[in-house]
Each structure stands twice: as structure tokens, then as C-alpha cells.
Enzyme design. Structure first.
Site, short mmCIF file in Angstrom:
data_model
loop_
_atom_site.label_atom_id
_atom_site.label_comp_id
_atom_site.label_asym_id
_atom_site.label_seq_id
_atom_site.Cartn_x
_atom_site.Cartn_y
_atom_site.Cartn_z
N VAL A 5 -11.48 -36.72 20.54
CA VAL A 5 -12.35 -37.13 21.64
C VAL A 5 -13.74 -36.57 21.37
O VAL A 5 -13.88 -35.47 20.84
CB VAL A 5 -11.82 -36.64 23.01
CG1 VAL A 5 -12.89 -36.72 24.09
CG2 VAL A 5 -10.60 -37.44 23.43
N CYS A 6 -14.75 -37.34 21.72
CA CYS A 6 -16.14 -36.92 21.61
C CYS A 6 -16.47 -36.54 20.15
O CYS A 6 -16.09 -37.25 19.22
CB CYS A 6 -16.41 -35.77 22.58
SG CYS A 6 -18.13 -35.47 22.99
N THR A 7 -17.14 -35.42 19.93
CA THR A 7 -17.55 -35.03 18.58
C THR A 7 -16.40 -34.50 17.75
O THR A 7 -16.60 -34.12 16.59
CB THR A 7 -18.67 -33.99 18.63
OG1 THR A 7 -18.29 -32.92 19.51
CG2 THR A 7 -19.96 -34.62 19.16
N GLY A 8 -15.20 -34.49 18.31
CA GLY A 8 -14.04 -34.12 17.50
C GLY A 8 -13.86 -35.04 16.31
O GLY A 8 -13.30 -34.65 15.27
N GLY B 193 -14.61 -41.76 23.20
CA GLY B 193 -16.04 -41.49 23.27
C GLY B 193 -16.29 -40.12 23.88
O GLY B 193 -15.48 -39.21 23.74
#
Length: 245
Positions: free
Chosen positions: A109-112, A159
Site C-alpha cells: 500500500v502507498c509507497t510500500g 494507492g
């Protein structure tokens, strides 16, 4: 959902969620709630069992170390946050590469997703990230998706931040069937109704977007430098391989 997916309910799925200092807690708490609500066994993984601190000061205690984590995970997950350091953490990257070689679902999720990319787990795949870091993900050779939840074969990525709940329910539906995912969603009473239209740069408007970029300038610089380091390491590794052949 297929009967084959529903058959997964006959055993408890093993989920490994990587934790590190400066992670964003909401990135993984949404998916964690969905996974746990669906009856999965969730492992919170770090290099040690020492508490890790989120980017907003929330302290989380890992449940297993890299060495103690089950060798075979059904779902491997990485949250986002300030990921510039973990992208260059050789132990964390080696762990992800190892478990990612056998995991049924490789997720973030996200910048992962940038961390997965640094571990070589998104080579040839499409993935999502926070809207403000899409250029960094593209630099790592990943086809960038603007979807809230991106699915490319067994790579699932969400996102930014709040997309984690949508992501968690989507993964649950694929792994255990729609009925189980519906149960998890009902348990969470997940029925989002944002009070403002500011969930995207288009909705928030240029003034708020400019304010965000000003606030995030240091984090963006740190991330840019880490991406450059990852690319330099790849180049060096490729040169070393070519030289030895």
C-alpha cells in the site's frame, strides 16, 4: 470468486506484514483489520522484536523477526511511509526477496510498492503508489498505475494510505472468496463518505497541492536519493556479473 479460492478457507492463510520505523500506520492497519477479520493469521515482521515507531509517533510491537517468520507466506505485504531508509536496508530487502520468491500474493500500500521494487519484486509488473510518488516508482522501472487498487497477476498494490482498506478487502476476496470479504467489510462497517472533495490533486486544487509539496519537500528529496542509490546498486551488480562472465 472461484471454488478454488473458496477452498483456501479450509486452512488459515499466513500473512507477513513488514514493519519499520517511520512507516505509516494506517497503511497497514486497514489491511490488517480486513485480513484478521477474515480469519487470517497475521505476522508483524521486523528485524528485531523491538517496538517500531510510525511517522506520526504510534508505537507498534512486531510479533516475529526476519529469522522467525514462517518460511512460506500466503500474503507478503509492505506498507508505505518514509521508506527511503528501508529501501536501502539490505536485511529487509533480502527478507522480502526470499519470501517473495514463494508467496502467493506480493502486495503493498502507498509507497510500500517502492520497497517491493527495490527488492526486485515488481520487475515486469504494474503497481500503484501514493499520487505524489509515482515518478519515483517509474524511475525503478515499474509500470505505474493510477488505480486505487492495482492487480497485476499476483501483485496487488494500493494507492495512498486510505486505499489500504479497499486493498485489504480486494485481496481477501481473491484469496478467500467474496463472501468472506463481505463479512470483513460488514464487520468494519466500511462505508466511506469523505466530507470534502480533496482526495486527489484535482479535487484539492492547486493551492492545497502546492502546500502539500512544500510540506513534503524533504521527504521527496530523501526518497529521490534512495531511488538513485538503488539504481546505482543495480548498475554495479550488473557490471559485476558481466565482468565475471
Amino acid at each position: 470468486m472461484s471454488e478454488e479460492n473458496n477452498a483456501g478457507a479450509e486452512r488459515t492463510l499466513e500473512v507477513g506484514m513488514l514493519l519499520f520505523n517511520d512507516h505509516t500506520t494506517l497503511d497497514f492497519i486497514g489491511p490488517h483489520t480486513a485480513f484478521a477479520g477474515a480469519g487470517m493469521k497475521v505476522h508483524l515482521i521486523s528485524s528485531t522484536l523491538e517496538p517500531v515507531v510510525s511517522d506520526t509517533g504510534v508505537t507498534i510491537t512486531p510479533t516475529v523477526t526476519f529469522d522467525d517468520c514462517p518460511a512460506r507466506l500466503d500474503i507478503l505485504f509492505v506498507p508505505g511511509g518514509s521508506v527511503d531508509k528501508v529501501m536501502l536496508d539490505s536485511a529487509a530487502i533480502a527478507f522480502l526477496a526470499d519470501r517473495g520468491a514463494t508467496a502467493s500474493y506480493i502486495t503493498s500500500v502507498c509507497t510500500g510498492s517502492l520497497v517491493l521494487a527495490a527488492a526486485g519484486l515488481l520487475d515486469g509488473y504494474r503497481a500503484a503508489t501514493h499520487w505524489s510518488t509515482r515518478d519515483h516508482l517509474a524511475r525503478l522501472g515499474v509500470e505505474v498505475s493510477t488505480e486505487r487498487v492495482c492487480i497485476d497477476r499476483n501483485r496487488f498494490s494500493g494507492g495512498g494510505v486510505t486505499a489500504g482498506i479497499d486493498f485489504g478487502l480486494t485481496v481477501t476476496a481473491h484469496a478467500l472468496g467474496e463472501k468472506t470479504a463481505k463479512f470483513a467489510q460488514l464487520a468494519m462497517e466500511y462505508d466511506p463518505m469523505p466530507p470534502l472533495d480533496a482526495s486527489s490533486p484535482q479535487g484539492a486544487g492547486p493551492e492545497v497541492v502546492a502546500q502539500f509539496h512544500e510540506w513534503a519537500v524533504k521527504a521527496d528529496d530523501n526518497l529521490r536519493n534512495s531511488v538513485s542509490r538503488v539504481l546505482e546498486q543495480r548498475t554495479a551488480a550488473g557490471s559485476g556479473t558481466a565482468g565475471s562472465s
